[in-house]
Design a protein around this motif. Structure first.
Motif, PDB file in Angstrom:
ATOM      1  N   TRP A 177       0.831  -1.205   0.000  1.00 14.96           N
ATOM      2  CA  TRP A 177       0.000   0.000   0.000  1.00 14.96           C
ATOM      3  C   TRP A 177       0.870   1.261   0.000  1.00 14.96           C
ATOM      4  CZ3 TRP A 177      -4.228  -1.102   4.265  1.00 14.96           C
ATOM      5  CH2 TRP A 177      -5.179  -2.007   3.738  1.00 14.96           C
ATOM      6  N   SER A 178       1.870   1.260   0.873  1.00 16.27           N
ATOM      7  CA  SER A 178       2.729   2.431   0.993  1.00 16.27           C
ATOM      8  C   SER A 178       3.436   2.736  -0.323  1.00 16.27           C
ATOM      9  CB  SER A 178       3.757   2.205   2.103  1.00 16.27           C
ATOM     10  OG  SER A 178       4.638   3.291   2.217  1.00 16.27           O
ATOM     11  N   ALA A 179       3.937   1.683  -0.983  1.00 18.05           N
ATOM     12  CA  ALA A 179       4.670   1.869  -2.239  1.00 18.05           C
ATOM     13  C   ALA A 179       3.742   2.191  -3.405  1.00 18.05           C
ATOM     14  CB  ALA A 179       5.486   0.619  -2.544  1.00 18.05           C
ATOM     15  N   ASP A 180       2.632   1.465  -3.508  1.00 14.48           N
ATOM     16  CA  ASP A 180       1.766   1.589  -4.687  1.00 14.48           C
ATOM     17  C   ASP A 180       0.867   2.818  -4.647  1.00 14.48           C
ATOM     18  OD1 ASP A 180       2.898  -0.778  -5.461  1.00 14.48           O
ATOM     19  OD2 ASP A 180       1.171  -2.030  -4.904  1.00 14.48           O
ATOM     20  N   TYR A 181       0.512   3.276  -3.431  1.00 12.91           N
ATOM     21  CA  TYR A 181      -0.453   4.372  -3.331  1.00 12.91           C
ATOM     22  C   TYR A 181       0.161   5.647  -2.762  1.00 12.91           C
ATOM     23  CZ  TYR A 181      -3.937   0.795  -4.313  1.00 12.91           C
ATOM     24  OH  TYR A 181      -4.680  -0.196  -4.900  1.00 12.91           O
ATOM     25  N   GLY A 182       1.487   5.663  -2.591  1.00 12.86           N
ATOM     26  CA  GLY A 182       2.150   6.867  -2.115  1.00 12.86           C
ATOM     27  C   GLY A 182       1.722   7.268  -0.725  1.00 12.86           C
ATOM     28  N   MET A 183       1.922   6.372   0.235  1.00 13.67           N
ATOM     29  CA  MET A 183       1.482   6.644   1.606  1.00 13.67           C
ATOM     30  C   MET A 183       2.663   6.545   2.569  1.00 13.67           C
ATOM     31  SD  MET A 183      -2.237   4.813   1.757  1.00 13.67           S
ATOM     32  CE  MET A 183      -2.931   6.179   2.683  1.00 13.67           C
ATOM     33  N   ASP A 184       2.672   7.435   3.568  1.00 12.64           N
ATOM     34  CA  ASP A 184       3.650   7.357   4.641  1.00 12.64           C
ATOM     35  C   ASP A 184       3.202   6.283   5.630  1.00 12.64           C
ATOM     36  OD1 ASP A 184       5.369   9.386   3.720  1.00 12.64           O
ATOM     37  OD2 ASP A 184       4.026  10.918   4.530  1.00 12.64           O
ATOM     38  N   LEU A 185       4.170   5.571   6.183  1.00 13.78           N
ATOM     39  CA  LEU A 185       3.873   4.411   7.019  1.00 13.78           C
ATOM     40  C   LEU A 185       4.591   4.526   8.357  1.00 13.78           C
ATOM     41  CD1 LEU A 185       2.876   1.475   7.548  1.00 13.78           C
ATOM     42  CD2 LEU A 185       4.833   0.681   6.190  1.00 13.78           C
ATOM     43  N   GLU A 186       3.844   4.317   9.437  1.00 14.31           N
ATOM     44  CA  GLU A 186       4.406   4.268  10.784  1.00 14.31           C
ATOM     45  C   GLU A 186       4.024   2.936  11.428  1.00 14.31           C
ATOM     46  OE1 GLU A 186       3.042   7.483  13.151  1.00 14.31           O
ATOM     47  OE2 GLU A 186       3.966   9.043  11.936  1.00 14.31           O
ATOM     48  N   TRP A 187       5.000   2.308  12.083  1.00 13.46           N
ATOM     49  CA  TRP A 187       4.751   1.062  12.802  1.00 13.46           C
ATOM     50  C   TRP A 187       4.606   1.352  14.293  1.00 13.46           C
ATOM     51  CZ3 TRP A 187       3.781  -3.226  10.044  1.00 13.46           C
ATOM     52  CH2 TRP A 187       4.242  -3.288   8.732  1.00 13.46           C
ATOM     53  N   HIS A 188       3.666   0.695  14.922  1.00  9.35           N
ATOM     54  CA  HIS A 188       3.448   0.855  16.362  1.00  9.35           C
ATOM     55  C   HIS A 188       3.562  -0.518  17.030  1.00  9.35           C
ATOM     56  CE1 HIS A 188       1.889   5.088  16.371  1.00  9.35           C
ATOM     57  NE2 HIS A 188       1.756   4.788  15.085  1.00  9.35           N
ATOM     58  N   ALA A 189       4.374  -0.578  18.065  1.00  7.64           N
ATOM     59  CA  ALA A 189       4.652  -1.850  18.743  1.00  7.64           C
ATOM     60  C   ALA A 189       3.552  -2.163  19.759  1.00  7.64           C
ATOM     61  CB  ALA A 189       6.015  -1.790  19.440  1.00  7.64           C
ATOM     62  N   LEU A 190       2.376  -2.464  19.253  1.00  2.00           N
ATOM     63  CA  LEU A 190       1.254  -2.840  20.107  1.00  2.00           C
ATOM     64  C   LEU A 190       1.177  -4.355  20.202  1.00  2.00           C
ATOM     65  CD1 LEU A 190      -1.496  -0.416  18.762  1.00  2.00           C
ATOM     66  CD2 LEU A 190       0.394   0.061  20.318  1.00  2.00           C
ATOM     67  N   ASP A 191       0.196  -4.846  20.953  1.00  2.00           N
ATOM     68  CA  ASP A 191      -0.056  -6.278  21.030  1.00  2.00           C
ATOM     69  C   ASP A 191      -0.539  -6.751  19.658  1.00  2.00           C
ATOM     70  OD1 ASP A 191      -0.596  -8.853  21.791  1.00  2.00           O
ATOM     71  OD2 ASP A 191      -2.439  -8.375  22.878  1.00  2.00           O
ATOM     72  N   GLY A 192       0.307  -7.460  18.919  1.00  6.51           N
ATOM     73  CA  GLY A 192      -0.029  -7.858  17.554  1.00  6.51           C
ATOM     74  C   GLY A 192       0.446  -6.864  16.514  1.00  6.51           C
ATOM     75  N   GLY A 193       0.870  -5.696  16.968  1.00  7.18           N
ATOM     76  CA  GLY A 193       1.377  -4.689  16.050  1.00  7.18           C
ATOM     77  C   GLY A 193       0.269  -3.886  15.380  1.00  7.18           C
ATOM     78  N   ALA A 194       0.588  -2.658  15.024  1.00  9.19           N
ATOM     79  CA  ALA A 194      -0.354  -1.812  14.284  1.00  9.19           C
ATOM     80  C   ALA A 194       0.442  -0.943  13.321  1.00  9.19           C
ATOM     81  CB  ALA A 194      -1.175  -0.949  15.230  1.00  9.19           C
ATOM     82  N   ALA A 195      -0.175  -0.643  12.197  1.00  7.25           N
ATOM     83  CA  ALA A 195       0.433   0.236  11.204  1.00  7.25           C
ATOM     84  C   ALA A 195      -0.505   1.413  10.969  1.00  7.25           C
ATOM     85  CB  ALA A 195       0.690  -0.510   9.900  1.00  7.25           C
ATOM     86  N   VAL A 196       0.078   2.600  10.827  1.00 10.61           N
ATOM     87  CA  VAL A 196      -0.702   3.808  10.548  1.00 10.61           C
ATOM     88  C   VAL A 196      -0.200   4.402   9.237  1.00 10.61           C
ATOM     89  CG1 VAL A 196      -1.288   6.133  11.325  1.00 10.61           C
ATOM     90  CG2 VAL A 196      -1.108   4.262  12.995  1.00 10.61           C
ATOM     91  N   LEU A 197      -1.097   4.580   8.282  1.00  9.78           N
ATOM     92  CA  LEU A 197      -0.744   5.117   6.969  1.00  9.78           C
ATOM     93  C   LEU A 197      -1.482   6.425   6.722  1.00  9.78           C
ATOM     94  CD1 LEU A 197      -1.340   1.713   6.415  1.00  9.78           C
ATOM     95  CD2 LEU A 197       0.134   2.373   4.529  1.00  9.78           C
ATOM     96  N   THR A 198      -0.772   7.372   6.124  1.00  8.19           N
ATOM     97  CA  THR A 198      -1.376   8.642   5.737  1.00  8.19           C
ATOM     98  C   THR A 198      -0.927   8.962   4.314  1.00  8.19           C
ATOM     99  OG1 THR A 198       0.487   9.791   6.787  1.00  8.19           O
ATOM    100  CG2 THR A 198      -1.557   9.601   8.057  1.00  8.19           C
ATOM    101  N   LEU A 199      -1.741   9.727   3.618  1.00 10.65           N
ATOM    102  CA  LEU A 199      -1.409  10.103   2.245  1.00 10.65           C
ATOM    103  C   LEU A 199      -0.165  10.985   2.228  1.00 10.65           C
ATOM    104  CD1 LEU A 199      -5.003  10.901   0.949  1.00 10.65           C
ATOM    105  CD2 LEU A 199      -3.590   8.946   0.317  1.00 10.65           C
ATOM    106  N   ARG A 200       0.777  10.653   1.354  1.00  8.60           N
ATOM    107  CA  ARG A 200       2.017  11.402   1.254  1.00  8.60           C
ATOM    108  C   ARG A 200       1.744  12.755   0.596  1.00  8.60           C
ATOM    109  NH1 ARG A 200       5.632   7.493  -1.223  1.00  8.60           N
ATOM    110  NH2 ARG A 200       5.478   6.515   0.839  1.00  8.60           N
ATOM    111  N   ARG A 201       2.307  13.775   1.169  1.00  9.49           N
ATOM    112  CA  ARG A 201       2.068  15.128   0.643  1.00  9.49           C
ATOM    113  C   ARG A 201       3.186  15.563  -0.301  1.00  9.49           C
ATOM    114  NH1 ARG A 201      -2.116  17.415   3.057  1.00  9.49           N
ATOM    115  NH2 ARG A 201      -2.866  16.613   5.049  1.00  9.49           N
TER     116      ARG A 201
END
Length: 267
Positions: free
Chosen positions: A243-267
């Motif tokens: 998603w990050s590569a194909d749709y031009g999105m910034d990606l943040e990883w969060h070390a939660l139980d099971g992990g979480a990723a947060v994506l936002t549209l790249r400006r």
């Protein structure tokens, strides 16, 4: 399991581990030091396994008691029903905290979540107390969707949430076939400010969550944020990277139980 039974199990494993370790001494004279060493390692491993298991059980008990105490205080202070328990198939407490932080910071007018349940009730409570907005919650299971509706009605939150039942069916999305929510049931879902991807169930099929962004990409607001739960799994890691590569999105990883990723549209 009670603390008493946990302690008994730990004592049994300690005794067994010690017996195996001490029993390795005469084995040296029978089959040599290698066998004695092996038995000693088995004994230590048995002890560590028992200790770690007791620790995990004690942690679960403590967490459950803590949540119960918070529920009791919430009933006293607000006269409100307690929230369903976190963990298991429900959203974890740290994921709810992340969603709460994003919701309060961004004030989304429309939250869309794939997979209804505890997160639905939590986010609806947050919207009612701290701002405006609405939620569209999508679930493939009619019975579970109705259970979520009942929980919302019991708390007077049903005016903030539309629960959509969209069964899983195989369909073509961007030239490939995926088992995903029936897209025909989602035609009215648009203007999305926060998208939570917590369904379909990840174990149901490979890449079963991938269609979320291809389907909703054109319906995201300019400042939209996407949250992916269980992002530490191989499938989800590959998905958010694509998603990050194909749709031009910034990606943040969060070390939660099971992990979480947060994506936002790249400006």
């Amino acid at each position: 399991m009670s603390n008493d039974s946990s302690a008994k199990r730990l004592r049994r494993f300690r005794t067994g581990g010690a017996a195996l370790f001490l029993g390795s001494v005469p084995v040296i004279w029978l089959v040599g030091p290698a066998a004695a060493y092996t038995l000693g390692v088995i004994g230590v491993a048995a002890y560590l396994y028992a200790r770690d298991r007791v620790t995990r059980e004690q942690y679960r008990t403590l967490r459950s008691q803590n949540e119960a105490a918070l529920d009791a205080r919430r009933i006293i202070d607000h006269g409100a029903f307690p929230l369903p328990r976190a963990g298991g198939w429900a959203a974890s407490s740290d994921l709810l905290a992340l969603l709460g932080e994003l919701t309060l910071a961004r004030r989304p007018a429309h939250i869309v979540e794939l997979g209804s349940g505890l997160s639905t009730v939590f986010l609806a409570e947050l919207l009612r107390r701290h701002g405006h907005g609405r939620i569209t919650s999508i679930d493939h299971d009619a019975q579970y969707a109705e259970q979520t509706r009942e929980r919302l009605r019991a708390r007077g939150l049903d005016d903030l949430v539309t629960v959509v039942c969209a069964p899983i069916r195989e369909q073509e999305i961007e030239g490939a076939r995926y088992p995903w929510y029936d897209c025909e049931q989602l035609e009215d879902v648009d203007c999305i400010d926060l998208l939570l991807v917590d369904g379909p169930i990840g174990s149901s099929a490979r890449s079963c969550r991938y269609p979320a962004l291809p389907v909703f990409k054109g319906r995201l607001s300019a400042d939209a944020v996407i949250v992916v739960d269980d992002a530490d799994r191989d499938d989800e890691r590959a998905m958010v990277a694509a998603w990050s590569a194909d749709y031009g999105m910034d990606l943040e990883w969060h070390a939660l139980d099971g992990g979480a990723a947060v994506l936002t549209l790249r400006r």
